[in-house]
Design an enzyme around this catalytic site. Structure first.
Site, PDB file in Angstrom:
ATOM      1  N   GLU A 255      53.985  30.971   3.598  1.00 37.88           N
ATOM      2  CA  GLU A 255      54.120  30.266   2.322  1.00 37.88           C
ATOM      3  C   GLU A 255      53.146  29.087   2.197  1.00 37.88           C
ATOM      4  OE1 GLU A 255      58.295  29.410   1.904  1.00 37.88           O
ATOM      5  OE2 GLU A 255      58.831  31.531   1.844  1.00 37.88           O
ATOM      6  N   GLU A 350      59.953  38.660   3.983  1.00 42.78           N
ATOM      7  CA  GLU A 350      61.081  37.730   4.164  1.00 42.78           C
ATOM      8  C   GLU A 350      62.008  37.778   2.965  1.00 42.78           C
ATOM      9  OE1 GLU A 350      60.245  33.695   5.630  1.00 42.78           O
ATOM     10  OE2 GLU A 350      61.802  32.953   4.284  1.00 42.78           O
TER      11      GLU A 350
END
Length: 509
Positions: A255, A350
């Site tokens: 991220e 994820e």
């Protein structure tokens, strides 16, 4: 007598559904559905698929009412009810080849496993990774600490050690990751595809001096910090190789856009699309290719700008994404991405429920979260995603441990005080896919006679010639009659009605 010693001594809300080889010892915590309770002496087992013969479909059903991967058999007929909603599998139209399903080996997972007796640890791993369990074939491994650790740490916290002379794996690797990864590899007969993901470089490599919080690497993009960070990856893979564990791939940065926030509450690091492109092209890609150990690793990232640069794209094999903005971005953008970059796989790396502020963390028996998982898998796979990887596969009753209290929910929740754990509806939802869609299966076209917003489905052709159809009924009432058939065999029609709030997997020839 120890708490949790016998499954027969569960609460008065416990009941047994007797359709599997070892039925679910269910317990109702008052959250709409049930969990399956496992302890030191008893845990349910899902019946195996068994032989799939012509004219008979094997069906597995889970539902809000309490059914949990219950096996049954349907016999085909040559016709269907006149009012049936017809699903037709067309194996002539093939899409992506599936890579499998999996989850992450975080510190939190390992911490919760070691709180249980060794036999229960092995049982959980088997239920996820063995061929008779969920059959997971993908594992994500964080490079050093994440929020699901007990503190911030890297593999070399000695400032200016650009040559990584003090690089070492930590106690967390040896206690909470390596032992369980090694067992999972054994359970999958050495077919576990591991990929690594870093959350941050060591704090001394960032302006703040901490892994926590945003910021990019210090210095010029061609300078020692960037060069050294690329070599850190190689050191990591060498260190795990020395422990008998080899990897299949990596993501460049977890991220990266969260690193734009200097006050981000846990480990992160910023890369813009251009920065990541140049890092891969000039440093990471060449560093990995220069080592015989890492030269064949698959590198994947979400920054599509990398793929527009041929010099960077040569080091990239796939595209990775998380599910946290699915509520705002339709899954159809993945089909657009595939159309633009058809030679790159798309991997969902994820997912977890209860990640938003204010949401209740573990909710024992929550069916809605199982439905969220099933919906996401179907939507992703229908839009060219080849594999789906969960986040923590085990957490505690608070949804941790997590050193910044970023707790979430998980398919298995450990109650260490009672020496028992709870298989959430999410666990069964994932099993509807991972148990019956193995690596090498191909998504095929699934046509429906009439659209119904409460029903979703996806179909696969397995390597053994069987077909798998997974259907999700989001409605609070029974579905109208449904038929499933193969377009090439109109005389074999399987009729079924889906009960309210249910998931059904149908396997047939």
């Amino acid at each position: 007598m120890a708490r949790g010693e016998f499954w027969l001594l569960l609460s008065v809300a416990t009941s047994v559904f007797a359709t599997s080889s070892r039925p679910c010892a269910s317990r109702d915590f008052g959250h709409g559905s049930v969990v399956c309770v496992c302890n030191a002496t008893y845990c349910d087992e899902v019946e195996l698929l068994g032989e799939v013969t012509a004219g008979n479909a094997v069906v597995f059903t889970s539902s809000k009412s309490g059914r949990r991967l219950e096996r049954s058999v349907l016999t085909s007929s040559s016709s269907s009810p006149g009012n049936a909603l017809k699903y037709t599998v067309n194996t002539a139209t093939k899409m992506q080849t599936m890579m499998g399903f999996g989850a992450a080996f975080t510190d939190a997972v390992g911490i919760n496993l070691v709180r249980l007796p060794p036999a229960m640890q092995d049982q959980i791993l088997s239920q996820y990774f063995s061929p008779s369990g969920h059959g997971y074939t993908i594992g994500r491994v964080p490079m050093a600490s994440t929020d699901f650790s007990t503190h911030e740490y890297s593999y070399d916290d000695i400032p200016l050690d650009f040559d990584w002379l003090h690089f070492n794996l930590t106690a967390e690797d040896f206690l909470y990751k390596i032992p369980f990864i090694s067992k999972a590899i054994q359970l999958t007969n050495d077919s576990l595809n591991l990929f690594a993901s870093p959350w941050s470089a060591p704090g001394w490599m960032k302006p703040s001096g901490h892994m926590k919080g945003g910021g990019s690497l210090l210095g010029d993009p061609s300078g020692p910090y960037y060069v050294s960070w690329a070599n850190y990856f190689v050191k990591f893979f060498e260190a795990y190789h020395a422990q008998g564990i080899d990897f299949w791939g990596l993501t460049v940065q977890n991220e990266p856009m969260s690193g734009a926030d200097p006050n981000y509450p846990w480990q992160t690091m910023y890369f813009s699309a251009a920065m990541e492109r140049d890092f891969v092209k000039n440093h990471l890609g060449p560093a990995l290719k220069a080592s015989s150990l890492t030269k064949d690793l698959k590198t994947f990232r979400a920054k599509l700008q990398i793929l527009k640069d041929p010099l960077a794209a040569q080091y990239v094999s796939g595209i990775a994404m998380h599910w946290y903005e699915d509520w705002a971005v339709p899954a159809t953008v993945l089909s657009v991405t595939h159309a633009r970059h058809p030679d790159y796989f798309i991997l969902a790396t994820e997912a977890c429920t209860a990640y938003l502020p204010g949401q209740a963390k573990p909710i024992l028996g929550d069916w809605d979260r199982a439905e969220q998982y099933a919906n996401d898998v179907i939507q992703d796979v229908e839009n060219w995603v080849s594999g789906w990887v969960d986040w923590n596969f085990v957490l505690d009753m608070q949804g941790g441990p997590n050193w910044v209290n970023n707790t979430v929910d998980s398919p298995i929740i450990v109650n260490a005080d009672a020496v028992e754990y709870y298989k959430q509806p999410m666990w069964h939802a994932l099993g509807h896919f991972s148990r019956f869609v193995k690596p090498g299966a191909v998504r095929v076209e699934l046509n429906v006679s009439k659209k119904n917003s409460d029903l979703e489905g996806v179909a696969f052709l397995n390597e053994d010639g069987t077909k798998t159809v997974v259907l999700l009924n989001k409605s609070l009432k029974n579905s109208d009659p449904i038929t499933v058939s193969d377009s090439s065999s109109s005389d074999n029609v399987y009729s079924i009605a889906l009960e309210p709030s249910s998931i059904v997997t149908i396997v047939f020839r």
